[in-house]
Design a protein around this motif. Structure first.
Motif, PDB file in Angstrom:
ATOM      1  N   SER A 229      29.554  25.234  33.418  1.00 15.11           N
ATOM      2  CA  SER A 229      29.078  26.560  32.981  1.00 15.11           C
ATOM      3  C   SER A 229      29.455  26.869  31.537  1.00 15.11           C
ATOM      4  O   SER A 229      28.731  27.584  30.847  1.00 15.11           O
ATOM      5  N   MET A 230      30.579  26.324  31.055  1.00 12.56           N
ATOM      6  CA  MET A 230      30.940  26.559  29.656  1.00 12.56           C
ATOM      7  C   MET A 230      29.934  25.875  28.729  1.00 12.56           C
ATOM      8  O   MET A 230      29.509  26.451  27.724  1.00 12.56           O
ATOM      9  N   ALA A 231      29.564  24.647  29.077  1.00 16.19           N
ATOM     10  CA  ALA A 231      28.555  23.943  28.285  1.00 16.19           C
ATOM     11  C   ALA A 231      27.198  24.643  28.380  1.00 16.19           C
ATOM     12  O   ALA A 231      26.440  24.692  27.401  1.00 16.19           O
ATOM     13  N   THR A 232      26.914  25.222  29.545  1.00 14.53           N
ATOM     14  CA  THR A 232      25.660  25.962  29.710  1.00 14.53           C
ATOM     15  C   THR A 232      25.616  27.162  28.776  1.00 14.53           C
ATOM     16  O   THR A 232      24.599  27.437  28.128  1.00 14.53           O
ATOM     17  N   GLY A 233      26.731  27.899  28.701  1.00 17.89           N
ATOM     18  CA  GLY A 233      26.801  29.038  27.786  1.00 17.89           C
ATOM     19  C   GLY A 233      26.586  28.624  26.347  1.00 17.89           C
ATOM     20  O   GLY A 233      25.853  29.286  25.597  1.00 17.89           O
TER      21      GLY A 233
ATOM     22  N   LEU B  62      24.879  33.204  36.956  1.00 26.32           N
ATOM     23  CA  LEU B  62      23.985  32.485  37.868  1.00 26.32           C
ATOM     24  C   LEU B  62      24.635  31.175  38.323  1.00 26.32           C
ATOM     25  O   LEU B  62      24.489  30.773  39.489  1.00 26.32           O
ATOM     26  N   CYS B  63      25.355  30.524  37.397  1.00 27.88           N
ATOM     27  CA  CYS B  63      26.063  29.284  37.766  1.00 27.88           C
ATOM     28  C   CYS B  63      27.101  29.581  38.852  1.00 27.88           C
ATOM     29  O   CYS B  63      27.227  28.843  39.839  1.00 27.88           O
ATOM     30  N   GLY B  64      27.840  30.676  38.662  1.00 26.26           N
ATOM     31  CA  GLY B  64      28.825  31.068  39.663  1.00 26.26           C
ATOM     32  C   GLY B  64      28.180  31.453  40.977  1.00 26.26           C
ATOM     33  O   GLY B  64      28.744  31.202  42.058  1.00 26.26           O
ATOM     34  N   LEU B  65      26.996  32.051  40.907  1.00 29.06           N
ATOM     35  CA  LEU B  65      26.266  32.424  42.122  1.00 29.06           C
ATOM     36  C   LEU B  65      25.922  31.187  42.948  1.00 29.06           C
ATOM     37  O   LEU B  65      26.057  31.188  44.182  1.00 29.06           O
TER      38      LEU B  65
ATOM     39  N   VAL C 178      31.758  35.454  46.124  1.00 31.64           N
ATOM     40  CA  VAL C 178      30.585  35.127  45.315  1.00 31.64           C
ATOM     41  C   VAL C 178      30.599  35.918  44.016  1.00 31.64           C
ATOM     42  O   VAL C 178      30.381  35.364  42.925  1.00 31.64           O
ATOM     43  N   PHE C 179      30.890  37.221  44.114  1.00 32.00           N
ATOM     44  CA  PHE C 179      30.909  38.039  42.901  1.00 32.00           C
ATOM     45  C   PHE C 179      32.039  37.602  41.964  1.00 32.00           C
ATOM     46  O   PHE C 179      31.857  37.566  40.747  1.00 32.00           O
ATOM     47  N   GLY C 180      33.188  37.267  42.529  1.00 31.61           N
ATOM     48  CA  GLY C 180      34.299  36.803  41.711  1.00 31.61           C
ATOM     49  C   GLY C 180      33.955  35.519  40.969  1.00 31.61           C
ATOM     50  O   GLY C 180      34.276  35.367  39.777  1.00 31.61           O
ATOM     51  N   LEU C 181      33.296  34.593  41.650  1.00 32.89           N
ATOM     52  CA  LEU C 181      32.866  33.353  41.000  1.00 32.89           C
ATOM     53  C   LEU C 181      31.828  33.629  39.929  1.00 32.89           C
ATOM     54  O   LEU C 181      31.828  32.987  38.863  1.00 32.89           O
TER      55      LEU C 181
ATOM     56  N   ALA D 290      33.730  35.190  36.899  1.00 33.54           N
ATOM     57  CA  ALA D 290      34.548  34.184  36.213  1.00 33.54           C
ATOM     58  C   ALA D 290      33.685  33.236  35.388  1.00 33.54           C
ATOM     59  O   ALA D 290      33.977  32.966  34.217  1.00 33.54           O
ATOM     60  N   ASN D 291      32.604  32.750  35.973  1.00 31.47           N
ATOM     61  CA  ASN D 291      31.758  31.801  35.249  1.00 31.47           C
ATOM     62  C   ASN D 291      30.934  32.486  34.159  1.00 31.47           C
ATOM     63  O   ASN D 291      30.569  31.835  33.172  1.00 31.47           O
ATOM     64  N   GLY D 292      30.652  33.774  34.332  1.00 25.02           N
ATOM     65  CA  GLY D 292      30.025  34.514  33.243  1.00 25.02           C
ATOM     66  C   GLY D 292      30.934  34.565  32.027  1.00 25.02           C
ATOM     67  O   GLY D 292      30.490  34.363  30.880  1.00 25.02           O
ATOM     68  N   ILE D 293      32.228  34.820  32.253  1.00 23.66           N
ATOM     69  CA  ILE D 293      33.202  34.853  31.157  1.00 23.66           C
ATOM     70  C   ILE D 293      33.354  33.474  30.532  1.00 23.66           C
ATOM     71  O   ILE D 293      33.435  33.336  29.300  1.00 23.66           O
ATOM     72  N   VAL D 294      33.365  32.440  31.365  1.00 24.61           N
ATOM     73  CA  VAL D 294      33.483  31.067  30.862  1.00 24.61           C
ATOM     74  C   VAL D 294      32.279  30.709  29.987  1.00 24.61           C
ATOM     75  O   VAL D 294      32.439  30.124  28.905  1.00 24.61           O
TER      76      VAL D 294
END
Length: 309
Positions: free
Chosen positions: A44-48, A75-78, A189-192, A195-199
């Protein structure tokens, strides 16, 4: 060895450390708050970074690119959350599956290319390594510190809300949280997603800072994130006990990590050995609390024997 060369490299290490500290805050949310081992961050970091690079080179505003990167990271975390909660796949394996899929998706985002350059002379970016010694708000250290401060304030506000407390309860004791009527699957799910949104947000900043996005730019990100969390807790844990203090510890841990890496490079270590060194550093800092508890237990036992005598 040229000490002046080492000190000249410190501003760049600090600015990178702060950006990676934002990523580490995302890792902290899953690792400490949700008590979930999420390996999605390597993808997800590379995606961002890929999303931000493509949008900026297409002429979109850099702030807009950060926002879209954050949403795509969610979306990645979802996806990981659905794998874990709906399909019953263990969290660590769900993260690996998403990370694996994101490699192909990141290539698609960048039109099949392994990397995409962001020409800072042609496109406006928010942070760039070129300004690392400029004494103004364009300095990436100043900008990254401000972004980190705002992010920590937002997270402190959110985790004091009713739903934020529900997320913390889910990680602390899932069975008790369910007994209180909390849907722990949705909370995970929301926590993931958060977290991945921030990443991914951190990945978008990093792509701007270094001037390119690469499909491999976040390889080992989870290790660096865990290193930042552990180092911050070990070094500053006794000084900062509040939730905001813990997030600050994580950010400072990432800065310390990058400063240590810079010192090691200055000492002449082969860059091919950096991953091995990272693993050793994380292992040592993970072992410190265990060693300290054993030492205290031994001291308490010896004190008890002396008192009995």
């Amino acid at each position: 060895m040229d000490i002046a060369k080492l000190f000249n490299a410190f501003p760049g290490a600090i600015s990178q450390g702060i950006i990676w500290g934002i990523m580490a805050i995302g890792v902290y949310i899953t690792f400490r708050i949700l008590d979930v081992s999420d390996l999605t961050v390597d993808g997800s970091m590379a995606t961002g970074g890929a999303v931000a690079a493509m949008l900026i080179t297409a002429g979109y505003n850099a702030w807009f690119a950060l926002l879209v990167a954050f949403l795509v990271g969610m979306l990645c975390g979802l996806v990981t959350g659905i794998f874990h909660t709906t399909m019953g796949i263990p969290a660590i394996l769900a993260g690996i599956l998403t990370q694996l899929a994101l490699y192909s998706i990141n290539l698609r985002i960048m039109d099949g290319k392994a990397n995409t350059a962001v020409n800072v002379n042609k496109f406006h970016v928010l942070v760039t390594s070129r300004n690392v010694r400029v004494l103004s708000f364009s300095n990436p250290i100043v900008f990254s510190v401000l972004v980190t401060a705002v992010l920590i304030l937002i997270l402190c506000f959110f985790f004091r809300t009713e739903y934020g407390c529900a997320l913390r309860a889910t990680g602390a004791n899932g069975a008790m949280a369910r007994a209180q009527g909390i849907n722990t699957n949705i909370a995970k799910v929301f926590g993931l997603m958060l977290a991945n949104g921030i990443v991914a947000f951190a990945g978008a900043l990093l792509a701007q800072y270094q001037g390119f996005a690469d499909v491999q730019m976040a390889r080992g990100a989870i290790v660096i994130g865990l290193a930042a969390v552990i180092i911050g807790e070990v070094v500053f844990g006794k000084l900062l006990h509040t939730f905001s203090g813990k997030l600050i510890c994580v950010s400072l841990g990432a800065v310390i990590y990058y400063l240590v890496m810079q010192i090691v490079l200055w000492l002449g270590l082969n860059t091919n050995d950096l991953k091995m060194l990272t693993a050793l550093v994380v292992a040592v800092f993970l072992a410190v609390p265990h060693w300290k508890s054993k030492a205290f237990s031994r001291m308490a036992a010896q004190k008890g024997v002396l008192e009995d005598a």
